[in-house]
Design an enzyme around this catalytic site. Sequence first.
Site, PDB file in Angstrom:
ATOM      1  N   HIS B 138       0.875  -1.175   0.000  1.00  0.00           N
ATOM      2  CA  HIS B 138       0.000   0.000   0.000  1.00  0.00           C
ATOM      3  C   HIS B 138       0.913   1.227   0.000  1.00  0.00           C
ATOM      4  O   HIS B 138       2.021   1.179   0.529  1.00  0.00           O
ATOM      5  CB  HIS B 138      -0.848  -0.041   1.277  1.00  0.00           C
ATOM      6  CG  HIS B 138      -1.916   0.999   1.361  1.00  0.00           C
ATOM      7  ND1 HIS B 138      -1.652   2.292   1.735  1.00  0.00           N
ATOM      8  CD2 HIS B 138      -3.250   0.923   1.145  1.00  0.00           C
ATOM      9  CE1 HIS B 138      -2.791   2.977   1.743  1.00  0.00           C
ATOM     10  NE2 HIS B 138      -3.775   2.169   1.384  1.00  0.00           N
ATOM     11  N   ASP B 215       3.117  -4.342   8.096  1.00  0.00           N
ATOM     12  CA  ASP B 215       1.934  -3.491   7.990  1.00  0.00           C
ATOM     13  C   ASP B 215       0.728  -4.431   8.094  1.00  0.00           C
ATOM     14  O   ASP B 215       0.407  -5.137   7.148  1.00  0.00           O
ATOM     15  CB  ASP B 215       1.966  -2.743   6.661  1.00  0.00           C
ATOM     16  CG  ASP B 215       0.654  -2.029   6.355  1.00  0.00           C
ATOM     17  OD1 ASP B 215      -0.263  -2.055   7.209  1.00  0.00           O
ATOM     18  OD2 ASP B 215       0.542  -1.454   5.260  1.00  0.00           O
ATOM     19  N   GLN B 218      -4.486  -4.723   7.023  1.00  0.00           N
ATOM     20  CA  GLN B 218      -5.482  -5.608   6.401  1.00  0.00           C
ATOM     21  C   GLN B 218      -5.528  -6.972   7.071  1.00  0.00           C
ATOM     22  O   GLN B 218      -6.410  -7.776   6.762  1.00  0.00           O
ATOM     23  CB  GLN B 218      -5.158  -5.794   4.911  1.00  0.00           C
ATOM     24  CG  GLN B 218      -5.259  -4.525   4.090  1.00  0.00           C
ATOM     25  CD  GLN B 218      -6.675  -4.017   3.985  1.00  0.00           C
ATOM     26  OE1 GLN B 218      -7.639  -4.761   4.170  1.00  0.00           O
ATOM     27  NE2 GLN B 218      -6.823  -2.742   3.709  1.00  0.00           N
ATOM     28  N   LYS B 241     -10.266  -0.226  10.333  1.00  0.00           N
ATOM     29  CA  LYS B 241     -10.442  -1.442   9.524  1.00  0.00           C
ATOM     30  C   LYS B 241     -10.796  -2.629  10.413  1.00  0.00           C
ATOM     31  O   LYS B 241     -11.246  -3.659   9.951  1.00  0.00           O
ATOM     32  CB  LYS B 241      -9.176  -1.722   8.726  1.00  0.00           C
ATOM     33  CG  LYS B 241      -8.904  -0.656   7.664  1.00  0.00           C
ATOM     34  CD  LYS B 241      -7.792  -1.060   6.726  1.00  0.00           C
ATOM     35  CE  LYS B 241      -7.151   0.129   6.052  1.00  0.00           C
ATOM     36  NZ  LYS B 241      -7.997   0.791   5.076  1.00  0.00           N
ATOM     37  N   CYS B 379      -4.703   2.637  -3.742  1.00  0.00           N
ATOM     38  CA  CYS B 379      -3.472   3.122  -3.127  1.00  0.00           C
ATOM     39  C   CYS B 379      -2.354   2.092  -3.252  1.00  0.00           C
ATOM     40  O   CYS B 379      -1.537   1.929  -2.329  1.00  0.00           O
ATOM     41  CB  CYS B 379      -3.683   3.493  -1.649  1.00  0.00           C
ATOM     42  SG  CYS B 379      -4.843   4.830  -1.449  1.00  0.00           S
TER      43      CYS B 379
END
Lengths: 151, 421
Positions: B138, B215, B218, B241, B379
Amino acid sequence: MTDLNELYEAQILDHNKSPRNRRRLEDADRRADGYNPLCGDKITVFIDLEDDLVKEVTFEGSGCAISTASASMMTQSLKGKTLDEAKALFAKFHSLITGEPCEIQNGPELGKLEVFSGVCQYPARVKCATLAWHTVNAALEGDVDDIVSTE
Amino acid sequence: MTTSVKSSDPQTSGARLEIERVRRDFPILHQTVNGRPLVYLDNAATGQKPQCVIDTIQRYYETDNANIHRGVHELSVRATDAYERARAKVQRFIGAGRSEEIVFVRSATEAVNLVAQTFGRQRIEAGHNEIVISEMEHHSNIVPWDLLCKQTGAKLLVAPINDQGELLLDDYKNLLSPRTAMVAIGHVSNALGTINPVRDIIEAAHQHDIPVLLDGAQAAPHLKIDVRELDCDFYAISSHKLFGPTGVGVLYGKYDFLNQMPPYQGGGEMIKSVHFDKITYNDVPFKFEAGTPNIAGAIGLGAAVDYVNDLGLDNIAAYEHELLGYATEALSSIPQLRLIGTAREKAAVLSFVFGDIHPHDMGTILNQEGIAVRTGHHCAQPVMDHFDIPATTRASLAFYNTKEEIDALVAGLHKVTEVFA
């Protein structure tokens, strides 16, 4: 489906399928790049001028149906217009798309560009319809160093 | 809608996700859009909020609101307790060893920026001059590192992916060397759904003593995370999220690393004492929480973590896996539809292109049917470049989605074909 048909009007679908004047103009007098970061639409417009007359205008790029059809029909509408007429047409088109009243009463008629009137009901798509026009505007104003962005 | 799934995990065996009951917890789902029932398939952009999260935030403002860590009055004590309880909840949620390792930030993006500008910079100043990321990142896990590279003269190296959207592990390993300052890789790809082999990624980096940031924006809503088992050095999470409020993110960092890092921002809360001849910084995690934090947001995130724990991440993962299988099969049967991202290990994200119809047009037509999908580059423009496409349409699922909603998406795509016939 009534609403969708207003947006995806037959002429728009036709210009999306077979865009007019989608080609590069070598040695164009003016050119500018436009970009809509929201959807990734990219466009380059090429303009040949004769004094203050738009002699030829073409575009290259990929985009959604609305932005492709808008670019295609824009090239047809702008050809043969003076710079002042081109600017007046952009102002009128912008008002049509955003649903806001237009201050310019005189000048060229929108004509078949009226098929984009449905766009004003889809705020998320206004930038698609105006990308090519903003890019031409930048090219005409000689603002070619910056990439035009509708975001 | 009576879909339910049995967990295969023996520990929670017998637990089920009663989807009908779960959906009742999310008030926003019960509305019509353009005269059709809302079908919300944009969960990778943001998750919807259960009633308990909404109530927790409202109750906080109605009864406990005060600034934290500074007042002796009752409300300040209550607010501080609630804020610190939220920290402990997040700590347990991701298996961190101590609560000081949980830093509340503004977003997962800020967590990455914080690590880049403090720890990353220190590593570069110590003589390492390369940062390794992947092609599927991302933008928020690309740009902070690119900024750092531009500021320091370090080099950004990109581990490639294959046409299924899987990381090429051998190529990644070949990028690692004593020059590597840091590895920063997404746990789950937002554009492709790929679940990266993070254990192998971390192990390979640690063999060269290279610290790793994951990261996890998600991953956290879909997978059980155990930062100690993974042995990752930093982990970034987004609250919104994870069905919590916007404006809050979490940075997990190993205590010793956090301790040796310089502050990221200066202000109140992050200091012990300020005199013009000497400023003493606060202990971690407060050293990284300058200014009044998003107190209600952190407490709301705590409620979201409780909610997800109650459902059970094993149940969630099992149910979403079943949904993903159903959706993959349904979409694959549509002529001219091409799925982008077909990794073997995948979260419930379906990115696709459909003939030569632009995703933006698809998004408008699907919206007319009440279906919310994301269209664009998500993104992750390098991913679009890899597949040589400007954009995709993305349906990203959560545990409150149903097979009936997948059917609605398929019907919507038939409408798209009608318009562009």
